[in-house]
Enzyme design. Structure first.
Site, PDB file in Angstrom:
ATOM      1  N   LYS A  11      57.036  62.073  45.264  1.00 54.68           N
ATOM      2  CA  LYS A  11      56.489  60.795  45.730  1.00 54.68           C
ATOM      3  C   LYS A  11      55.018  60.953  46.097  1.00 54.68           C
ATOM      4  O   LYS A  11      54.543  62.019  46.501  1.00 54.68           O
ATOM      5  CB  LYS A  11      57.271  60.245  46.922  1.00 54.68           C
ATOM      6  CG  LYS A  11      57.235  61.101  48.203  1.00 54.68           C
ATOM      7  CD  LYS A  11      56.008  60.891  49.083  1.00 54.68           C
ATOM      8  CE  LYS A  11      55.961  61.848  50.255  1.00 54.68           C
ATOM      9  NZ  LYS A  11      54.642  61.875  50.930  1.00 54.68           N
ATOM     10  N   PRO A 100      55.885  71.229  43.849  1.00 54.56           N
ATOM     11  CA  PRO A 100      55.448  72.308  44.743  1.00 54.56           C
ATOM     12  C   PRO A 100      55.962  72.125  46.164  1.00 54.56           C
ATOM     13  O   PRO A 100      56.191  71.000  46.628  1.00 54.56           O
ATOM     14  CB  PRO A 100      53.918  72.212  44.689  1.00 54.56           C
ATOM     15  CG  PRO A 100      53.616  71.530  43.407  1.00 54.56           C
ATOM     16  CD  PRO A 100      54.735  70.560  43.194  1.00 54.56           C
ATOM     17  N   VAL A 101      56.122  73.255  46.853  1.00 52.69           N
ATOM     18  CA  VAL A 101      56.638  73.271  48.218  1.00 52.69           C
ATOM     19  C   VAL A 101      55.493  73.041  49.199  1.00 52.69           C
ATOM     20  O   VAL A 101      54.377  73.524  49.000  1.00 52.69           O
ATOM     21  CB  VAL A 101      57.325  74.622  48.500  1.00 52.69           C
ATOM     22  CG1 VAL A 101      57.816  74.696  49.935  1.00 52.69           C
ATOM     23  CG2 VAL A 101      58.473  74.846  47.512  1.00 52.69           C
ATOM     24  N   ALA A 102      55.780  72.294  50.268  1.00 52.78           N
ATOM     25  CA  ALA A 102      54.803  72.037  51.338  1.00 52.78           C
ATOM     26  C   ALA A 102      53.485  71.531  50.768  1.00 52.78           C
ATOM     27  O   ALA A 102      52.411  71.969  51.145  1.00 52.78           O
ATOM     28  CB  ALA A 102      54.571  73.298  52.174  1.00 52.78           C
ATOM     29  N   GLY A 104      52.941  67.953  50.294  1.00 55.95           N
ATOM     30  CA  GLY A 104      52.758  66.540  50.580  1.00 55.95           C
ATOM     31  C   GLY A 104      53.422  65.617  49.576  1.00 55.95           C
ATOM     32  O   GLY A 104      53.159  64.415  49.568  1.00 55.95           O
ATOM     33  N   SER A 109      62.657  66.683  50.503  1.00 55.69           N
ATOM     34  CA  SER A 109      63.389  65.427  50.665  1.00 55.69           C
ATOM     35  C   SER A 109      64.001  64.982  49.341  1.00 55.69           C
ATOM     36  O   SER A 109      65.119  64.453  49.308  1.00 55.69           O
ATOM     37  CB  SER A 109      62.453  64.342  51.202  1.00 55.69           C
ATOM     38  OG  SER A 109      62.006  64.660  52.499  1.00 55.69           O
ATOM     39  N   ALA A 110      63.262  65.186  48.250  1.00 51.96           N
ATOM     40  CA  ALA A 110      63.792  64.841  46.931  1.00 51.96           C
ATOM     41  C   ALA A 110      65.050  65.651  46.631  1.00 51.96           C
ATOM     42  O   ALA A 110      66.054  65.116  46.135  1.00 51.96           O
ATOM     43  CB  ALA A 110      62.727  65.092  45.864  1.00 51.96           C
ATOM     44  N   ASP A 142      61.817  60.940  54.276  1.00 52.16           N
ATOM     45  CA  ASP A 142      61.501  60.537  52.906  1.00 52.16           C
ATOM     46  C   ASP A 142      62.706  60.588  51.973  1.00 52.16           C
ATOM     47  O   ASP A 142      62.582  60.295  50.780  1.00 52.16           O
ATOM     48  CB  ASP A 142      60.406  61.449  52.327  1.00 52.16           C
ATOM     49  CG  ASP A 142      59.099  61.354  53.095  1.00 52.16           C
ATOM     50  OD1 ASP A 142      58.840  60.300  53.696  1.00 52.16           O
ATOM     51  OD2 ASP A 142      58.337  62.341  53.090  1.00 52.16           O
TER      52      ASP A 142
END
Length: 320
Positions: A11, A100-102, A104, A109-110, A142
């Site tokens: 997102k 990618p992790v962390a 934004g 959440s996905a 999210d």
């Protein structure tokens, strides 16, 4: 059933307006979510006990225990069902990451949303999308949006969703991934400190300046989305967390400036960062921008994506 695979999108926040901290430590938000074509795939399969395995982008940064948000989603769904509905035994979650992790982009959440949908199907639970959204809202801010996708207005912590009334215009985005990570709680805490310093007479750049008010939906952005004009949308992108993210990760200033100099219609930090997001006028302009950003050396890597796209969907099983 041997397993269920779900594809789920990343997102963007086209607007992220952040209110003052609440008594529970969260902040009231008004945000415009936008799902884009960067996907993780999550598979749920029967197992002796709950577990998770992660492969792909940033896999070593993802918790592989009960702190994993996808496993927390499994537990939340199990708790929401009548006794015995979830069957016996556990479930093994396999996450194949491209988000990618962390960064934004709400990858965790996905994955939680995908786990909810996959287990709902695996267990033949029969919950509707709205019922799954209600469970998702208890898992994370999210998670509910990742089930729905498209473009939507989020309120509260972001879990109260209303679809945006806008035509199905396809927008072309370039994501510039940073060589590093940002902690979402740290970014929010930094915003609070910047605002507190400003309200005490210190100097802080906008939008951190002054005492925060309750967030409002940006009428100009919603008008731009209704018009379907990418140029207008680009002018109205906003993120209250951006200044805090830039203070923690100063190289992002150079990335944002480079994208605008190279012709992006608009630029902002994605969520709590550190991914930088650029809106392009067309697919060909997005390709040119991605190539130029890569050559400029202002980011780790880039991706071209489009939006809006649907939320989590079950991937049909491949015939044997």
């Amino acid at each position: 059933m041997t397993g269920v695979t779900v594809r789920v999108p990343a997102k963007l926040n086209l607007q992220l307006a952040v209110g003052p901290p609440r008594a529970d430590g969260y902040h009231d938000l008004v945000t415009v979510f936008h799902a884009v074509s960067l996907f993780d795939e999550v598979t749920a399969a029967p197992a002796a006990r709950d577990g998770v395995a992660v492969t792909g982008e940033g896999a070593d940064q993802v918790p592989a225990d009960q702190d994993n948000l996808a496993l927390r989603a499994v537990a939340a769904l199990r708790g929401a069902l009548p006794g015995g509905t979830a069957g016996s035994g556990g479930v093994h979650i396999t996450i194949s990451k491209r988000i990618p992790v962390a960064a934004g982009l709400a990858g965790g959440s996905a994955d939680a949303a995908a786990a909810l949908l996959a287990c709902n199907e695996l267990w033949d639970s029969g919950l509707s999308q709205q019922q799954l959204v209600e469970v998702a809202a208890r898992v994370g801010s999210d998670v509910a949006f990742a089930l729905i996708g498209g473009t939507a207005v989020g309120r509260g912590r972001g879990e109260r969703l209303t679809p945006a009334l806008a035509p199905a215009t396809q927008y072309h985005w370039v994501l510039a991934f940073a060589d590093g990570y940002l902690s979402t709680p740290e970014v929010y805490a930094t915003l609070d400190r910047l605002r507190a310093r400003a309200s005490d007479g210190g100097r802080a750049p906008a939008p951190a300046r002054g005492k925060p008010r309750q967030p409002d939906l940006d009428a100009a952005l919603m008008s731009a989305l209704r018009s379907g004009e990418a140029r207008l949308v680009g002018r109205t992108l906003s993120n209250d967390l951006q200044q805090a993210a830039l203070s923690l990760f100063p190289p992002l200033r150079k990335t944002l400036a480079a994208g605008l100099e190279l012709g992006a219609l608009g630029a902002l930090v994605a969520g709590s960062g550190p991914t930088c997001v650029f809106l392009a006028a067309s697919a060909s302009r997005a390709l040119d921008l991605a190539v130029s950003l890569s050559s400029a050396g202002v980011c780790r890597s880039v991706a071209r994506v489009t939006g809006p796209v649907p939320g989590a969907v079950i991937v049909p099983a491949t015939p044997r």
